[in-house]
Design an enzyme around this catalytic site. Structure first.
Site, PDB file in Angstrom:
ATOM      1  CG  ASP A  42      -0.384  -0.058   2.517  1.00 29.89           C
ATOM      2  OD1 ASP A  42       0.847  -0.161   2.609  1.00 29.89           O
ATOM      3  OD2 ASP A  42      -1.133  -0.001   3.521  1.00 29.89           O
ATOM      4  CB  SER A  43       4.557   1.700  -0.292  1.00 27.90           C
ATOM      5  OG  SER A  43       4.707   0.612  -1.181  1.00 27.90           O
ATOM      6  CD  GLU A 176       8.172   0.135   7.180  1.00 27.63           C
ATOM      7  OE1 GLU A 176       7.251  -0.610   6.811  1.00 27.63           O
ATOM      8  OE2 GLU A 176       8.275   1.324   6.803  1.00 27.63           O
TER       9      GLU A 176
END
Ligand code: KIV
Length: 259
Positions: A42-43, A176
């Protein structure tokens, strides 16, 4: 278990794993030749649509880009991000993940979060939907975009959440921006595959956003390495094209239809 996921899991402690994001067919088909996993992240909200956060990305947008990516991905594992507010409870998550799997034919979905999503993960896995987790910086809900694991309490929480997610049935987890030693600990203590982004070489594999890697975006993030300057390549090609159009050197007779 899906054969592709089995093959992916077999790489643990044998060979490092390569993952990249893709948002459309042409790029996906290049990545498919080299990567173990292609992620429709969804970046794409910030990379393609200039949204200030991934919160604005909708289920339909993810479905449409994933359909395009599916056309290019034949051999690697294709994972799709479930966007913000599409998995707030097990019922909503199951409905939306089923739709995502059906419409895009992806191999798995990815969900952000720890403790809060355990019951959701369990319900998806029970319904034969393979799930990838995402810990550390959680872009969908994050307030502070700094690396995770500075404090002992935070390190313990993340390690514990990784274990809970593994127990709930995820096959892999994106880490992340997690502190180096914590990434090592999680990778060593879990049997599933850890994929790092800004989380050191200690993870089982790595993921980057393709636009950052090829220099199409102007990313200045510390964990990004630019392997090419595609921005410059496109610029110079378009400049030459413009010049040739202005000078009437393009199109030539061979580009035209002559009786
Ligand atoms: O949305 C995304 O692209 C991601 C990766 C960067 C891990 O979640």
């Amino acid at each position: 278990m899906n054969k592709k996921i089995k093959k992916f899991l077999n790489k643990k402690n044998k060979s490092k794993i390569t993952c990249l994001t893709a948002y459309s067919k042409n790029v996906a088909s290049i990545l498919d030749k080299h990567c173990d996993l292609v992620l429709v992240g969804d970046s794409l909200g910030s990379v393609l649509y200039n949204y200030s956060s991934t919160k604005e990305v909708t289920l339909n947008t993810m479905i449409n880009h994933s359909k395009s990516v599916r056309l290019g991905v034949k051999r690697s594992l294709m994972v799709v991000d479930m966007p913000y507010n599409t998995y707030r409870n097990p019922k909503e998550a199951l409905k939306n993940a089923k739709l995502m799997m059906k419409k895009t034919k992806c191999d798995a979905v990815k969900l952000e979060g720890g403790k809060k999503i355990i019951s959701i993960v369990k319900s998806l896995v029970k319904n034969k939907i393979p799930v990838m987790g995402h810990l550390g910086i959680l872009p969908q809900t994050e307030k502070k975009f700094t690396y995770k694991g500075k404090k002992l309490s935070e390190r313990n929480r993340i390690l514990n959440e990784a274990k809970l997610l593994e127990k709930a049935g995820i096959f892999s987890v994106v880490l992340e921006c997690i502190e180096t030693k914590l990434a090592k600990k999680i990778t060593e203590q879990l049997n599933i595959i850890t994929i790092g982004i800004g989380s050191s070489v200690n993870c089982d594999g790595q993921v980057l956003v393709i636009d950052d890697l090829i220099g199409l975006s102007q990313s200045k993030l510390r964990f990004v390495k630019k392997y090419a300057n595609v921005n410059q390549i496109i610029n110079s090609a378009v400049k030459r094209y413009k010049l040739e159009v202005l000078k009437k050197r393009f199109p030539k007779s061979k580009h035209s239809f002559n009786n």
